[in-house]
Design an enzyme around this catalytic site. Sequence first.
Site, PDB file in Angstrom:
ATOM      1  CE  LYS A   1      -3.998  -0.468   2.358  1.00 27.39           C
ATOM      2  NZ  LYS A   1      -4.874  -0.792   3.506  1.00 27.39           N
TER       3      LYS A   1
ATOM      4  N   GLY B   1      -9.981  -4.529   5.829  1.00 28.19           N
ATOM      5  CA  GLY B   1     -10.358  -3.679   6.964  1.00 28.19           C
ATOM      6  C   GLY B   1      -9.493  -3.911   8.196  1.00 28.19           C
TER       7      GLY B   1
ATOM      8  CE  LYS C   1     -14.834  -1.518   0.118  1.00 27.83           C
ATOM      9  NZ  LYS C   1     -14.071  -2.107  -0.979  1.00 27.83           N
TER      10      LYS C   1
ATOM     11  NE  ARG D   1      -8.925  -8.069  -3.178  1.00 27.33           N
ATOM     12  CZ  ARG D   1      -9.990  -7.450  -2.692  1.00 27.33           C
ATOM     13  NH1 ARG D   1     -11.171  -7.620  -3.257  1.00 27.33           N
ATOM     14  NH2 ARG D   1      -9.883  -6.634  -1.668  1.00 27.33           N
TER      15      ARG D   1
ATOM     16  CB  VAL E   1     -16.751  -8.390  -1.801  1.00 28.33           C
ATOM     17  CG1 VAL E   1     -18.057  -8.894  -1.214  1.00 28.33           C
ATOM     18  CG2 VAL E   1     -15.559  -9.076  -1.138  1.00 28.33           C
TER      19      VAL E   1
END
Length: 446
Positions: free
Chosen positions: A116, A164, A236, A291, A294
């Site tokens: 990141k 998360g 999320k 990728r 979800v």
Amino acid sequence: MFSKILIANRGEIAVRIIRACKEMGISTVAVFSTADKNALHVNLADESICIGGAAVKDSYLNINAILSAAICTGAEAIHPGYGLLSENSKFAKLCDKCNITFIGPSGDIIEKMGNKEEAKKTMIKAEVPVVPGCDVIEDIKLAKAEALKIGFPLLIKARSGGGGRGIRLVNKAEEFDNAFLTASQEALSAFADGGVYMEKYLSPVKHIEMQLLCDNFGNVVCLGERECSMQRKNQKMIEESPSPAVSSETRALMIECAIKAAKAVGYRNAGTIEFLLDKENKFYFMEMNTRLQVEHPVTEMVTGIDIVKWQIRIAANIPFDFKQKDVKINGHAIECRINAENPYNDFRPSCGTISMLHVPGGPWVRFDSAVYQDYFIPPFYDSMIGKLIVFAKTREEAIRKMQAALCELVIEGIEHNSEFQMEILAEPVFKSGDYYTDFLLKRGQK
Ligand code: ADP
Ligand code: ADP
Ligand code: MG
């Protein structure tokens, strides 16, 4: 086109990918752990191979076992889904070495964007605005000096974090030393990498992400945004497309920026750029997920584009048969993640046997899941057991459709969050669309 694909994942996403393969006439190989022998993905695939024990390190993260399964079955490609090995550059590179196509970007790109800190540096070079902060610092004194420069509140984030996890809020200078040490230690044990960096804590902000598809011929298209601001513990919970808060002007700027970012790294296949958007409509790059996401179904619903099928086509060297100008955002889609957890007890995960299941139906209602009646939810994996997705002409109608669908959904035998989702949908702030990532915190949920 490939004739056989191995799916290196489990749960709803493995089922989702198997369905796409079936429609494309591609045969499928499922892999599974000993705890998953009765799982739906195993049942739906043409072939299945047990790759190890219940713990993910023994099975779904067991690279050798997965590659052996692919070689034994003659699979020409591997779809990694999300989570697990999907952002593991070593795995992508090993697939290459074994002459198996990894359905995703190259190992080098995963490495570049999966770190990141590195990703932010790359974006700064490409002139994409990033969340203000600093690089990874190991020395606590230097880190504190940098923290004072950034200002409080700030976030300490694990360089290799995800899902998360590995994010810590520090409200004031006095809390810094303790937070920094614990965050580094936690990062080391959770991600085998103690590197942490800092970011200014932006609030109130919206999480807005842009879906990209890039083929192997230099074509880059952006399928618009997803609003993912309804979160619990930085994860999320509800996603929508389009975002009720993004004007067509801001959307155009964000699309331009996302495409620029993808081109700057020579991106391939499906990927998502996550931005934070503030009340002044300024947006900042947060991270790139290299990728399938979800929440990809909300984008599929409003664009009519099957993202998984395009991932497979891209990997098979098929160029797009459409251009950016052909991407039309139509109507409104909402997704509620159905988690086996207790929202009223710190979202504690729940497991056990589903004694009764009724899934809602009707026009434009989609339930992506891998559960069935009498299915036993094992305690070893992610608590997300399904995604309820609806599509309608307007946002108002989509909310009503979701409320009706949630009302109809019956899952007995375990604890889950569908009632909690209904409470959120009924909140005036949600209905107004003017909600931010701190919505649940403000409401009193952690
Ligand atoms: P999305 O934006 O697609 O929801 P998430 O960041 O929530 O992406 O991650 C998707 C899935 O992958 C989740 O199930 C999450 O638990 C898992 N995941 C992602 N990154 C990591 C990581 N570094 N460690 C553990 N799990 C992860
Ligand atoms: P992950 O890799 O776990 O998905 P992200 O960096 O994408 O981690 O952050 C997850 C969530 O944490 C975001 O969606 C957002 O709600 C919150 N967040 C992350 N960075 C910031 C920030 N600098 N300011 C405010 N909230 C943030
Ligand atoms: Mg993220």
